[in-house]
Design an enzyme around this catalytic site. Sequence first.
Site, PDB file in Angstrom:
ATOM      1  CE  LYS A 186      44.000  41.670  27.421  1.00 54.84           C
ATOM      2  NZ  LYS A 186      44.331  41.759  28.455  1.00 54.84           N
ATOM      3  N   GLY A 239      34.031  45.072  31.892  1.00 57.73           N
ATOM      4  CA  GLY A 239      35.988  45.592  32.069  1.00 57.73           C
ATOM      5  C   GLY A 239      34.743  47.848  32.670  1.00 57.73           C
ATOM      6  CB  SER A 240      36.106  50.924  32.381  1.00 55.47           C
ATOM      7  OG  SER A 240      37.293  50.766  31.072  1.00 55.47           O
ATOM      8  CD  GLU A 261      27.857  41.811  31.994  1.00 54.12           C
ATOM      9  OE1 GLU A 261      26.649  42.990  32.789  1.00 54.12           O
ATOM     10  OE2 GLU A 261      26.540  41.087  32.207  1.00 54.12           O
ATOM     11  CB  CYS A 295      31.322  45.650  38.633  1.00 49.56           C
ATOM     12  SG  CYS A 295      30.846  43.631  38.994  1.00 49.56           S
ATOM     13  CD  GLU A 398      33.565  51.233  38.663  1.00 47.04           C
ATOM     14  OE1 GLU A 398      34.160  52.267  37.408  1.00 47.04           O
ATOM     15  OE2 GLU A 398      33.105  50.336  38.124  1.00 47.04           O
TER      16      GLU A 398
HETATM   17  P1  NAD Z   1      39.620  47.974  31.588  1.00 48.63           P
HETATM   18  O1  NAD Z   1      38.353  48.612  31.000  1.00 48.63           O
HETATM   19  O2  NAD Z   1      40.691  48.688  32.216  1.00 48.63           O
HETATM   20  O3  NAD Z   1      40.000  46.381  31.000  1.00 48.63           O
HETATM   21  C1  NAD Z   1      39.179  45.213  30.886  1.00 48.63           C
HETATM   22  C2  NAD Z   1      39.933  44.185  30.163  1.00 48.63           C
HETATM   23  O4  NAD Z   1      39.924  45.013  29.002  1.00 48.63           O
HETATM   24  C3  NAD Z   1      41.240  44.046  30.198  1.00 48.63           C
HETATM   25  O5  NAD Z   1      41.812  43.149  30.169  1.00 48.63           O
HETATM   26  C4  NAD Z   1      41.651  44.768  29.518  1.00 48.63           C
HETATM   27  O6  NAD Z   1      43.399  44.248  28.973  1.00 48.63           O
HETATM   28  C5  NAD Z   1      41.291  44.977  28.417  1.00 48.63           C
HETATM   29  N1  NAD Z   1      40.707  45.980  26.869  1.00 48.63           N
HETATM   30  C6  NAD Z   1      41.944  47.667  27.463  1.00 48.63           C
HETATM   31  N2  NAD Z   1      41.588  47.929  26.770  1.00 48.63           N
HETATM   32  C7  NAD Z   1      41.216  47.208  26.243  1.00 48.63           C
HETATM   33  C8  NAD Z   1      40.977  47.084  24.198  1.00 48.63           C
HETATM   34  N3  NAD Z   1      41.200  48.607  23.056  1.00 48.63           N
HETATM   35  N4  NAD Z   1      40.707  46.087  23.177  1.00 48.63           N
HETATM   36  C9  NAD Z   1      40.161  44.816  23.518  1.00 48.63           C
HETATM   37  N5  NAD Z   1      40.891  45.205  25.283  1.00 48.63           N
HETATM   38  C10 NAD Z   1      40.869  46.097  26.050  1.00 48.63           C
HETATM   39  O7  NAD Z   1      39.018  47.621  33.452  1.00 48.63           O
HETATM   40  P2  NAD Z   1      39.755  46.893  34.388  1.00 48.63           P
HETATM   41  O8  NAD Z   1      40.556  47.996  35.020  1.00 48.63           O
HETATM   42  O9  NAD Z   1      39.904  46.518  34.310  1.00 48.63           O
HETATM   43  O10 NAD Z   1      38.776  46.421  35.622  1.00 48.63           O
HETATM   44  C11 NAD Z   1      37.757  47.450  36.718  1.00 48.63           C
HETATM   45  C12 NAD Z   1      36.557  48.269  35.835  1.00 48.63           C
HETATM   46  O11 NAD Z   1      35.648  46.876  35.260  1.00 48.63           O
HETATM   47  C13 NAD Z   1      35.268  48.807  36.205  1.00 48.63           C
HETATM   48  O12 NAD Z   1      34.736  49.825  35.595  1.00 48.63           O
HETATM   49  C14 NAD Z   1      34.317  47.940  36.688  1.00 48.63           C
HETATM   50  O13 NAD Z   1      33.313  48.363  37.458  1.00 48.63           O
HETATM   51  C15 NAD Z   1      34.193  47.165  35.252  1.00 48.63           C
HETATM   52  N6  NAD Z   1      33.668  45.507  36.105  1.00 48.63           N
HETATM   53  C16 NAD Z   1      32.486  45.268  35.438  1.00 48.63           C
HETATM   54  C17 NAD Z   1      32.040  44.257  36.256  1.00 48.63           C
HETATM   55  C18 NAD Z   1      30.240  43.906  36.023  1.00 48.63           C
HETATM   56  O14 NAD Z   1      29.735  43.083  35.762  1.00 48.63           O
HETATM   57  N7  NAD Z   1      29.513  44.741  34.829  1.00 48.63           N
HETATM   58  C19 NAD Z   1      32.446  43.493  36.747  1.00 48.63           C
HETATM   59  C20 NAD Z   1      33.769  43.407  37.178  1.00 48.63           C
HETATM   60  C21 NAD Z   1      34.572  44.587  36.693  1.00 48.63           C
END
Ligand code: NAD
Length: 494
Positions: A186, A239-240, A261, A295, A398
């Site tokens: 996804k 993600g976040s 992550e 990130c 962040e």
């Molecule tokens: P996000 O958490 O909003 O979304 C990430 C993914 O999760 C998307 O595909 C989103 O559709 C999905 N998602 C959202 N809500 C969900 C739920 N309830 N259930 C299942 N899936 C869900 O993050 P973003 O805004 O896309 O990305 C930015 C964040 O990602 C920043 O916080 C960044 O630091 C982090 N990030 C971390 C790393 C790492 O390796 N630590 C790498 C890249 C980005």
Amino acid sequence: MALSEINLLSDNSNPLVVENFIGGNFVKCSKYLDSYNPSTGEVWAQIPDSDSNEVDEAVRHAKNAFPMWSSKTAAERARFLIKIAESIEENLEILAAAESRDQGKPVALAKRMDIPRAALNFRAFAESICHHLNISNSIPEMGCLNYTVRKPVGVAALISPWNLPLYLLTFKIAPALASGNCVVCKPSEVTSVTAWMLCKLAKDVGLPDGVLNMVFGTGLNAGEALINHKDVNVISFTGSTNVGRHIGQIAAKSIKKVSLELGGKNAGIILDDADLSKVIPATINSCFLNQGEICLCTSRIFVQRPIYEEFVQRLVQETKNLKVGPPTEDVFMGPLVSQLHLEKVQSYINIAREDGATILCGETVDELSLAAPYKKGYFIRPTIITGLADSSACMQEEIFGPVVCISPFDTEEEVIERVNNVKYGLCSAVWGQSGERLLRIAHKLHVGTVWINCWLIRSLDMPFGGMKESGIGREGTSHSLELYTEETTICYKF
Ligand code: NAD
């Protein structure tokens, strides 16, 4: 439609229509979401707005394909992955153009970093899986031989963010497939196009049906359905931190394996003996590469007081020269990924102002004198802030954009304490000349990676991941096996 036939010049009136990839077929969806070109603010693609119906189908296909895929030898699976790597390399130009158009990053950066890394992900995990599956030992006095076998877990749910779309998604797909799992992915609803293109490449190289499935849509619909699915055995999420926390709770309830992550608030530490001619350009990269949307980007810089003034003055001067503009041109920075994200980044700059900070550079979009089609793009200039207390939201939370806060420090103990004084623990970069001092500091930082006199050099054999609220688990050629396989110890008494 082959990759070469995809029209990347699609626009509002003729958007690119992305399809789900389920059981080896490209399938349409009953509902679609608009996807925006960040340079112009125009709709350029439509993304399936999938829900539990599509997710159920994808998981069913992945589950059915699992006995076939997992019974292949590692070498057989590796051959498919290598073919995908080669295919990505052959399609470098179009993949880089699509990634840039969808995400906003300069095409040149996508060509240099994102797409080659996506190919490397497949190649590295394909090569390493052939050597990493089993270990053994013996207990001679008991006449026993112990050994372990690693087995794939089953169906893996892979959820990825928008900042490095293909790069991060393939860092999950490659190890999951190499170790014998079938996957349902996804990708972020904000940047879905290159994941769809990857499915076309996978189909063309003959990857068996059902092994790789891609379901596009929002986190709330497609994402929730996927993480809650009873036949998903392992979840890998990038993600976040807030979404990660939620996913961790769901996984705990059903005892699914999980890797998280998450976000970061990474610090650069510049010691008073650092060579500024090397530190300044490297720090500009670490703060602003990919619009600061990595990130691992540096968002706090602590500079030892004797060189503080000179460092700030030189960093600001060189940052003001950075070219910002449409990512198809020769620029250092393109637009931010979305209007929503631009507003979030600007809101932090406003908080800094309210907290009494000095904004040393970071002009707004009007000053960029962009050509007409780009007037509604999500552009912002790299922003440098000083004069904030460590307690300010800008020093704690962040921002995930081209914004960095700089602060002076006096002693080693002080800087270690201040760097560690955030809820995140992803990475740090330390700059200086004395090896003893650099290592002493590196060992005391509560982060998953410390770069010394460098930034973003990555070997896939090294563990990657965060501490504290930056995540749980490590990824890498051998470390990803912990997530995507289960280990059985077999004790054989003769
Ligand atoms: P996000 O958490 O909003 O979304 C990430 C993914 O999760 C998307 O595909 C989103 O559709 C999905 N998602 C959202 N809500 C969900 C739920 N309830 N259930 C299942 N899936 C869900 O993050 P973003 O805004 O896309 O990305 C930015 C964040 O990602 C920043 O916080 C960044 O630091 C982090 N990030 C971390 C790393 C790492 O390796 N630590 C790498 C890249 C980005």
